[in-house]
Design a protein around this motif. Structure first.
Motif, mmCIF file in Angstrom:
data_model
loop_
_atom_site.group_PDB
_atom_site.id
_atom_site.type_symbol
_atom_site.label_atom_id
_atom_site.label_comp_id
_atom_site.label_asym_id
_atom_site.label_seq_id
_atom_site.Cartn_x
_atom_site.Cartn_y
_atom_site.Cartn_z
ATOM 1 N N VAL A 183 0.668 -0.988 0.090
ATOM 2 C CA VAL A 183 0.014 -0.051 0.072
ATOM 3 C C VAL A 183 0.731 1.228 -0.027
ATOM 4 C CG1 VAL A 183 -1.876 -1.056 1.348
ATOM 5 C CG2 VAL A 183 -0.100 0.010 2.605
ATOM 6 N N ARG A 184 0.585 2.225 -0.321
ATOM 7 C CA ARG A 184 1.227 3.606 -0.317
ATOM 8 C C ARG A 184 0.299 4.628 0.881
ATOM 9 N NH1 ARG A 184 4.212 7.046 -3.668
ATOM 10 N NH2 ARG A 184 3.563 5.842 -5.523
ATOM 11 N N ILE A 185 0.937 5.059 1.661
ATOM 12 C CA ILE A 185 0.694 5.809 2.786
ATOM 13 C C ILE A 185 0.073 7.410 2.231
ATOM 14 C CG2 ILE A 185 1.006 7.095 5.016
ATOM 15 C CD1 ILE A 185 1.032 3.775 5.123
ATOM 16 N N VAL A 186 -1.191 7.507 2.582
ATOM 17 C CA VAL A 186 -1.619 8.605 1.952
ATOM 18 C C VAL A 186 -2.455 9.399 3.131
ATOM 19 C CG1 VAL A 186 -2.086 7.872 -0.335
ATOM 20 C CG2 VAL A 186 -3.845 7.840 1.185
ATOM 21 N N ASP A 187 -2.461 8.720 4.598
ATOM 22 C CA ASP A 187 -3.581 9.394 5.398
ATOM 23 C C ASP A 187 -2.883 8.976 6.871
ATOM 24 O OD1 ASP A 187 -5.401 10.807 6.572
ATOM 25 O OD2 ASP A 187 -6.928 9.291 5.798
ATOM 26 N N LYS A 188 -3.605 9.778 7.892
ATOM 27 C CA LYS A 188 -3.000 9.173 9.247
ATOM 28 C C LYS A 188 -4.151 8.841 10.188
ATOM 29 C CE LYS A 188 -3.493 14.268 10.585
ATOM 30 N NZ LYS A 188 -2.687 15.398 11.293
ATOM 31 N N CYS A 189 -4.032 8.067 10.915
ATOM 32 C CA CYS A 189 -4.958 7.220 11.579
ATOM 33 C C CYS A 189 -5.680 8.265 12.732
ATOM 34 C CB CYS A 189 -4.304 6.188 12.632
ATOM 35 S SG CYS A 189 -3.708 4.791 11.557
ATOM 36 N N PRO A 190 -6.816 8.176 12.848
ATOM 37 C CA PRO A 190 -7.566 8.927 13.925
ATOM 38 C C PRO A 190 -7.534 8.002 15.036
ATOM 39 C CG PRO A 190 -9.132 8.217 12.431
ATOM 40 C CD PRO A 190 -8.039 7.652 11.976
ATOM 41 N N ASP A 191 -7.331 6.900 14.992
ATOM 42 C CA ASP A 191 -7.303 5.858 16.197
ATOM 43 C C ASP A 191 -6.141 5.912 17.177
ATOM 44 O OD1 ASP A 191 -7.699 3.702 17.947
ATOM 45 O OD2 ASP A 191 -8.155 2.287 16.250
ATOM 46 N N ALA A 192 -6.035 6.157 18.342
ATOM 47 C CA ALA A 192 -4.887 6.237 19.111
ATOM 48 C C ALA A 192 -4.434 4.589 19.387
ATOM 49 C CB ALA A 192 -5.123 6.548 20.453
ATOM 50 N N ASN A 193 -5.100 3.605 18.927
ATOM 51 C CA ASN A 193 -4.705 2.215 18.959
ATOM 52 C C ASN A 193 -4.342 1.565 17.478
ATOM 53 O OD1 ASN A 193 -5.128 2.048 21.895
ATOM 54 N ND2 ASN A 193 -7.266 1.909 21.336
ATOM 55 N N CYS A 194 -4.323 2.840 16.624
ATOM 56 C CA CYS A 194 -4.128 2.046 15.340
ATOM 57 C C CYS A 194 -2.445 1.726 15.123
ATOM 58 C CB CYS A 194 -4.178 3.279 14.438
ATOM 59 S SG CYS A 194 -3.668 3.112 12.491
ATOM 60 N N GLY A 195 -2.096 0.772 14.263
ATOM 61 C CA GLY A 195 -0.980 0.538 13.834
ATOM 62 C C GLY A 195 -0.825 0.809 12.383
ATOM 63 N N ILE A 196 -1.329 0.114 11.192
ATOM 64 C CA ILE A 196 -1.729 0.729 10.049
ATOM 65 C C ILE A 196 -3.109 0.211 9.606
ATOM 66 C CG2 ILE A 196 -0.810 -1.417 8.839
ATOM 67 C CD1 ILE A 196 0.686 0.286 6.830
ATOM 68 N N ASP A 197 -3.892 1.271 8.959
ATOM 69 C CA ASP A 197 -5.387 1.244 8.756
ATOM 70 C C ASP A 197 -5.297 1.161 7.232
ATOM 71 O OD1 ASP A 197 -7.965 0.910 9.882
ATOM 72 O OD2 ASP A 197 -8.418 3.133 9.788
ATOM 73 N N LEU A 198 -5.956 -0.182 6.549
ATOM 74 C CA LEU A 198 -6.062 -0.086 5.192
ATOM 75 C C LEU A 198 -7.389 0.316 4.331
ATOM 76 C CD1 LEU A 198 -4.871 -3.900 5.082
ATOM 77 C CD2 LEU A 198 -3.406 -1.840 4.886
ATOM 78 N N GLY A 199 -7.203 0.884 3.328
ATOM 79 C CA GLY A 199 -8.393 1.482 2.543
ATOM 80 C C GLY A 199 -8.217 0.717 1.056
ATOM 81 N N GLY A 200 -9.287 0.892 0.281
ATOM 82 C CA GLY A 200 -9.109 0.302 -1.085
ATOM 83 C C GLY A 200 -9.232 -1.154 -1.096
#
Length: 227
Positions: A79-96
């Motif tokens: 994946v390409r990083i295009v955004d930042k997580c709003p979730d304080a417990n996030c590691g990496i959050d996938l879209g698409g």
């Protein structure tokens, strides 16, 4: 656990697993894109410390190979990083499309790991060749620029008047994440300038244009591999 080029933790999805919709640009400020394989990355190591891999948008454009432990074994996607997580417990959050590749029809929170990789050879994570984009609102007195579709995250951009040996490092912008300031002295100069874009593990990119061309808002200038 997070490092400079890898990490492990939660792999989640903010777009569901159906996929098919390209990224709208996210906090990296790319605007509407054709990128189908995209993700958001954590801002913090611990809640509120701002020490995650996002780093004020300086990870923008980086491609990441994500592996997750699923009921069907380990699966991976890029994946390409295009955004930042709003979730304080996030590691990496996938879209698409990537969430469906890893999670099938069972979106959720999976244990996983990720490693920074080149975007070369991953067309779903691309939106065309690399270019230098000039932000909307830029003019002869104020201009912000960003690199779109790089092979890796950007470490810095520098410029000099062609023929000079004195380089000027452009400062990261504070008004918008994932942009650099162009000095007013460059914007007011019709002389030709050399720009060089630095990346962690590649030769980077270059561009030659009049300094005043960097004041033309919403313009994309093609980048070529650095000599």
């Amino acid at each position: 656990m997070l490092g400079d080029t890898s990490g492990y933790g939660d792999v989640t999805t903010y777009g569901g697993t159906a996929g098919g919709h390209p990224s709208a640009g996210g906090a990296c400020n790319y605007d509407s894109t054709g990128i189908l394989a995209f993700a958001a990355i954590q801002v913090n190591r611990l809640p509120g410390d701002m020490q995650g891999q996002w780093r004020g948008g300086r990870v923008c454009g980086q491609c990441v190979e994500v592996r997750a432990r699923t009921p069907d074994g380990w699966k991976s996607t890029v994946v390409r990083i295009v955004d930042k997580c709003p979730d304080a417990n996030c590691g990496i959050d996938l879209g698409g499309t990537p969430a469906g590749i890893l999670m099938g029809d069972k979106p959720g929170r999976y244990a996983g790991e990720w490693t920074f990789v080149s975007c070369d050879g991953h067309p779903d994570a691309s939106d065309g060749p690399p270019s230098l984009f000039i932000k909307a609102g830029s003019n002869a007195y104020w201009s912000l620029i960003q690199v779109r579709n790089p092979a890796q995250r950007i470490l810095g951009i520098r410029c000099r008047r062609s023929g000079s040996t004195a380089w000027t490092d452009l400062a990261w912008a504070t008004e918008a994440e994932n942009f650099f300031h162009v000095p007013v002295s460059v914007l007011a100069d019709s002389s030709v300038y050399d720009l060089e874009v630095d990346m962690p593990h590649a030769a980077g990119y270059s561009l030659r244009c009049p300094g005043s061309a960097l004041a033309a808002e919403k313009t994309s200038l093609p980048l070529v591999p650095a000599p």
